[in-house]
Design a protein around this motif. Structure first.
Motif, PDB file in Angstrom:
ATOM      1  N   CYS A   1       1.001  -1.451  -0.166  1.00 19.49           N
ATOM      2  CA  CYS A   1      -0.073   0.120  -0.229  1.00 19.49           C
ATOM      3  C   CYS A   1       1.065   0.771  -0.128  1.00 19.49           C
ATOM      4  O   CYS A   1       0.907   2.454  -0.592  1.00 19.49           O
ATOM      5  CB  CYS A   1      -0.824   0.094   1.217  1.00 19.49           C
ATOM      6  SG  CYS A   1      -2.073  -1.262   1.050  1.00 19.49           S
TER       7      CYS A   1
ATOM      8  N   ALA B   1      -1.269  -2.739  -8.139  1.00 18.31           N
ATOM      9  CA  ALA B   1      -3.125  -2.965  -8.094  1.00 18.31           C
ATOM     10  C   ALA B   1      -2.967  -4.701  -9.133  1.00 18.31           C
ATOM     11  O   ALA B   1      -4.167  -5.047  -8.743  1.00 18.31           O
ATOM     12  CB  ALA B   1      -3.716  -2.349  -9.291  1.00 18.31           C
ATOM     13  N   ASP B   2      -2.139  -4.852  -9.701  1.00 24.54           N
ATOM     14  CA  ASP B   2      -1.838  -6.108  -9.747  1.00 24.54           C
ATOM     15  C   ASP B   2      -3.022  -7.453  -8.289  1.00 24.54           C
ATOM     16  O   ASP B   2      -2.143  -7.452  -7.430  1.00 24.54           O
ATOM     17  CB  ASP B   2       0.083  -7.144 -10.301  1.00 24.54           C
ATOM     18  CG  ASP B   2      -0.448  -8.480 -11.011  1.00 24.54           C
ATOM     19  OD1 ASP B   2      -0.302  -9.462 -10.479  1.00 24.54           O
ATOM     20  OD2 ASP B   2      -1.134  -8.119 -12.546  1.00 24.54           O
ATOM     21  N   PRO B   3      -3.112  -8.351  -8.990  1.00 24.88           N
ATOM     22  CA  PRO B   3      -3.937  -8.771  -7.767  1.00 24.88           C
ATOM     23  C   PRO B   3      -3.191  -9.966  -7.432  1.00 24.88           C
ATOM     24  O   PRO B   3      -3.015 -10.730  -6.049  1.00 24.88           O
ATOM     25  CB  PRO B   3      -4.613 -10.133  -8.552  1.00 24.88           C
ATOM     26  CG  PRO B   3      -5.583  -9.160  -9.941  1.00 24.88           C
ATOM     27  CD  PRO B   3      -3.652  -8.174 -10.544  1.00 24.88           C
TER      28      PRO B   3
ATOM     29  N   TYR C   1      -1.328  -9.270  -3.809  1.00 22.50           N
ATOM     30  CA  TYR C   1      -2.546  -9.122  -3.030  1.00 22.50           C
ATOM     31  C   TYR C   1      -2.575 -11.154  -2.288  1.00 22.50           C
ATOM     32  O   TYR C   1      -4.076 -11.329  -1.728  1.00 22.50           O
ATOM     33  CB  TYR C   1      -3.574  -8.589  -2.685  1.00 22.50           C
ATOM     34  CG  TYR C   1      -3.533  -6.759  -2.873  1.00 22.50           C
ATOM     35  CD1 TYR C   1      -3.226  -6.255  -2.023  1.00 22.50           C
ATOM     36  CD2 TYR C   1      -2.612  -6.833  -4.626  1.00 22.50           C
ATOM     37  CE1 TYR C   1      -3.143  -5.187  -1.939  1.00 22.50           C
ATOM     38  CE2 TYR C   1      -3.161  -4.858  -4.531  1.00 22.50           C
ATOM     39  CZ  TYR C   1      -2.381  -4.221  -3.087  1.00 22.50           C
ATOM     40  OH  TYR C   1      -2.604  -3.277  -3.550  1.00 22.50           O
TER      41      TYR C   1
ATOM     42  N   THR D   1     -11.815  -5.174   0.178  1.00 22.13           N
ATOM     43  CA  THR D   1     -11.580  -3.865  -0.888  1.00 22.13           C
ATOM     44  C   THR D   1     -10.493  -4.975  -1.016  1.00 22.13           C
ATOM     45  O   THR D   1      -9.682  -4.861  -1.819  1.00 22.13           O
ATOM     46  CB  THR D   1     -10.605  -2.711  -0.289  1.00 22.13           C
ATOM     47  OG1 THR D   1     -11.944  -1.671  -0.182  1.00 22.13           O
ATOM     48  CG2 THR D   1      -9.582  -2.285  -1.943  1.00 22.13           C
ATOM     49  N   MET D   2      -9.606  -4.748   0.156  1.00 23.79           N
ATOM     50  CA  MET D   2      -8.032  -6.353  -0.148  1.00 23.79           C
ATOM     51  C   MET D   2      -8.211  -7.413  -0.773  1.00 23.79           C
ATOM     52  O   MET D   2      -7.404  -7.998  -1.738  1.00 23.79           O
ATOM     53  CB  MET D   2      -7.688  -6.572   1.548  1.00 23.79           C
ATOM     54  CG  MET D   2      -6.621  -5.310   0.998  1.00 23.79           C
ATOM     55  SD  MET D   2      -5.628  -4.057   0.489  1.00 23.79           S
ATOM     56  CE  MET D   2      -4.718  -2.744   1.508  1.00 23.79           C
TER      57      MET D   2
ATOM     58  N   GLN E   1     -11.309  -8.235  -2.797  1.00 25.21           N
ATOM     59  CA  GLN E   1     -11.429  -8.210  -3.779  1.00 25.21           C
ATOM     60  C   GLN E   1     -10.101  -7.829  -5.039  1.00 25.21           C
ATOM     61  O   GLN E   1     -10.041  -8.461  -5.656  1.00 25.21           O
ATOM     62  CB  GLN E   1     -12.456  -7.196  -4.418  1.00 25.21           C
ATOM     63  CG  GLN E   1     -13.906  -6.713  -3.895  1.00 25.21           C
ATOM     64  CD  GLN E   1     -14.655  -5.748  -3.402  1.00 25.21           C
ATOM     65  OE1 GLN E   1     -14.772  -4.822  -4.252  1.00 25.21           O
ATOM     66  NE2 GLN E   1     -15.567  -6.096  -2.652  1.00 25.21           N
ATOM     67  N   ARG E   2      -9.291  -6.995  -4.993  1.00 24.07           N
ATOM     68  CA  ARG E   2      -8.278  -7.018  -5.889  1.00 24.07           C
ATOM     69  C   ARG E   2      -7.120  -8.118  -5.454  1.00 24.07           C
ATOM     70  O   ARG E   2      -6.941  -9.051  -6.961  1.00 24.07           O
ATOM     71  CB  ARG E   2      -6.874  -6.225  -4.502  1.00 24.07           C
ATOM     72  CG  ARG E   2      -7.776  -4.576  -4.762  1.00 24.07           C
ATOM     73  CD  ARG E   2      -6.753  -3.376  -3.828  1.00 24.07           C
ATOM     74  NE  ARG E   2      -6.989  -2.858  -3.949  1.00 24.07           N
ATOM     75  CZ  ARG E   2      -6.499  -1.094  -3.426  1.00 24.07           C
ATOM     76  NH1 ARG E   2      -4.779  -1.195  -2.785  1.00 24.07           N
ATOM     77  NH2 ARG E   2      -6.803  -0.286  -3.097  1.00 24.07           N
TER      78      ARG E   2
END
Length: 531
Positions: A130, A144-146, A149, A168-169, A171-172
């Motif tokens: 982050c 922002a790449d999955p 996370y 949010t995390m 979903q990412r």
């Protein structure tokens, strides 16, 4: 006509003057291609930006003249507000353009390829990812790449995370989610191995290492926005359960609003779960093990620490049998702080043929009967770690039998045994009689024949714990160690969440068990409720 004249006639073409060349026509200069009309705002802004720095005074005077030309105060105030808005908008546009140019510069000078950049970010912890995403738009794109996370760790010392952050995390991460850690821990999560510090919050010990008051938190719960509720795991079942389908590790700490129903639904979306760690949740042992048995057949590690030390006696024998039959790959089992009877512990240790780590520390009802006839073909032969620390009804006789069994050649893989007890071991047939200096005749022989085995047998001085409540420093100064500590450390925790002893309880709860041979009085119900 005379031909001679024709022959001797001078050539007219040769002597005749050349005709004058035609005068070229005048052509005007080429007309430049007309440029479309420039936007008036662009022209105005360009003219404004063309002003030199020395025009600042002129600009101030011009603004004052325009301001004075307004008749009423409201118009003057409106003019000032418009000037402030335009100045702010221009500043924001300039900063945005500077960031874009900086990002383009970073993309040119950054040495790693996009794939390697994402790989590096995926190795960072969640907070660092982050922070990297907030550094610049170039990093934000790759952060922002999955894959960045896939291993989410949102554990904190004080409450800082709410349901929206968790959602949010998750979903990412999407379908690449492999590990999820949530909740509040009073110490770093890696302290769960080899330390004696509890991970369950105690209301009596309400200030953690950060100086944050747990009691103060409870008084502000209505206004606190950083609280995880029972629905914090709901994103795991979104999109048909895609986020939780390949989840391998789930660790939850002190989420006090979690209940049995919500937790069971979350586990139903995690069929690939291998590692489950639960600390301080208000969920029953029986219902939790039933959910694990139904939905997590691949589970290999189960760590469950009760939020109410010694009060949860919900576990039933059929639940133990179902867990053994449906989860055959379990190698590590920790049930800490529960009222676990010996015959249930026997079913678990004997049934899991791959079990290597058994931790029943702070278990209220265990006397040690379940250890009889284990270590051979009857089960438990692969045990490497056995933790019975602070099992309040653990009897000295059963510990002696265990040491004799080790000398007899059983438990050949055992490398760590913890039988320490802050209230001493129970004497056979009389729970009130505590042994603070147990005379294990075979202890020295075991240490001699099994040099790779670490036996931890720490007991307080006689009566020291009963006379006054001891702090951790007092306990360390008064302990009489009965064994030499090797370099190995315990694989389990010494749960010290309770500031009170079990002196009010008068029985192990094994009275009705098949392996019990001693009639002990029923325990009282005035135990302290934790968290």
């Amino acid at each position: 006509m005379d031909t001679t004249l024709l022959l001797h006639r001078p050539a007219v073409a040769a002597t005749a003057p050349k005709p004058k060349t035609k005068r070229p026509c005048f052509s005007p200069e080429p007309t430049p291609i007309p440029i479309p009309d420039q936007n008036p705002v662009d022209m105005l802004l360009e003219s404004f930006l063309a002003l030199s720095d020395s025009s600042t005074v002129n600009l101030d005077l011009a603004f004052d003249r325009i301001l004075e030309s307004r008749a009423c105060d409201s118009d003057k105030n409106d003019m000032i507000e418009r000037a402030l808005r335009l100045g702010s908008a221009l500043t924001e546009a300039a900063m945005r353009s500077a960031r874009e140019r900086a990002s383009m510069h970073n993309a040119v000078v950054w040495a790693l390829s996009p794939d390697l950049t994402i790989k590096v970010f995926s190795l960072l912890d969640t907070q660092s990812v982050c922070h990297a995403a907030a550094a610049c738009s170039f990093f934000h794109k790759y952060a922002a790449d999955p894959l960045c996370y896939s291993n989410i760790d949102l554990t904190t010392v004080v409450p800082k995370v709410n349901n929206m952050v968790v959602s949010t995390m998750i979903q990412r991460a999407g379908k690449v989610l492999r590990s999820l850690k949530l909740g509040v821990v009073p110490c770093p999560p890696n302290a769960s191995v080899g330390t004696s510090q509890a991970l369950v919050y105690s209301m009596r010990n309400s200030t953690d290492v950060s100086g944050f008051s747990w009691n103060d938190k409870r008084s502000r719960q209505g206004k606190e926005s950083f609280i995880l509720s029972r629905s914090c795991l709901a994103p795991l079942i979104a999109d048909g359960g895609t986020p939780g389908a390949l989840l391998r590790r789930l660790h939850l700490y002190n989420i006090e609003r979690m209940d049995n129903t919500a937790f069971g639904v979350a586990l139903s979306a995690c069929p690939s779960l291998l590692d489950l760690e639960i600390v301080g949740l208000h969920v029953e042992l029986r219902q939790t093990l039933e959910s694990v048995s139904r939905h997590c057949p691949l589970i290999e590690r189960l760590y469950f620490e009760s939020s109410k030390t010694g009060r949860d006696d919900s576990l039933k024998l059929p639940t133990c049998n179902d867990l053994v039959n449906n989860c055959p790959h379990l190698t590590s089992l920790s049930l800490r702080g529960f009222k676990l009877h010996d015959f249930k512990a026997r079913v678990l240790v004997k049934g899991f043929h791959k079990l290597q780590h058994a931790d029943f520390s702070t278990s209220y009802s265990i006397t040690g009967d379940f250890l009889r006839n284990l270590g051979g073909n009857a089960g438990g032969s692969l045990l490497e770690v056995l933790n019975l620390r602070d099992c309040m009804h653990l009897r000295e006789l059963e510990v002696s039998r265990l040491l004799s069994a080790i000398l007899a050649g059983r438990f050949m893989h055992l490398r760590h045994l913890d039988i320490s007890n802050r209230e001493g071991l129970a004497s056979d047939g009389d729970w009130y009689r505590r042994s603070y200096t147990p005379g294990f005749m075979s202890l020295a022989q075991v240490l001699e024949e099994r040099p790779n085995l670490c036996i931890v047998a720490d007991f307080p001085a006689e009566g020291s714990f009963l006379e006054e409540q001891m702090t951790s420093s007092d306990m360390n100064s008064d302990i009489n160690s009965l064994s030499l500590m090797s370099s190995h450390t315990s694989d389990g925790l010494f749960a010290s969440s309770s500031d009170s002893s079990y002196n009010s309880d008068q029985g192990s709860g094994n009275e009705g068990s098949p392996s019990s041979s001693h009639a002990i009085q029923e325990e009282s119900s005035d135990e302290v409720d934790y968290l």
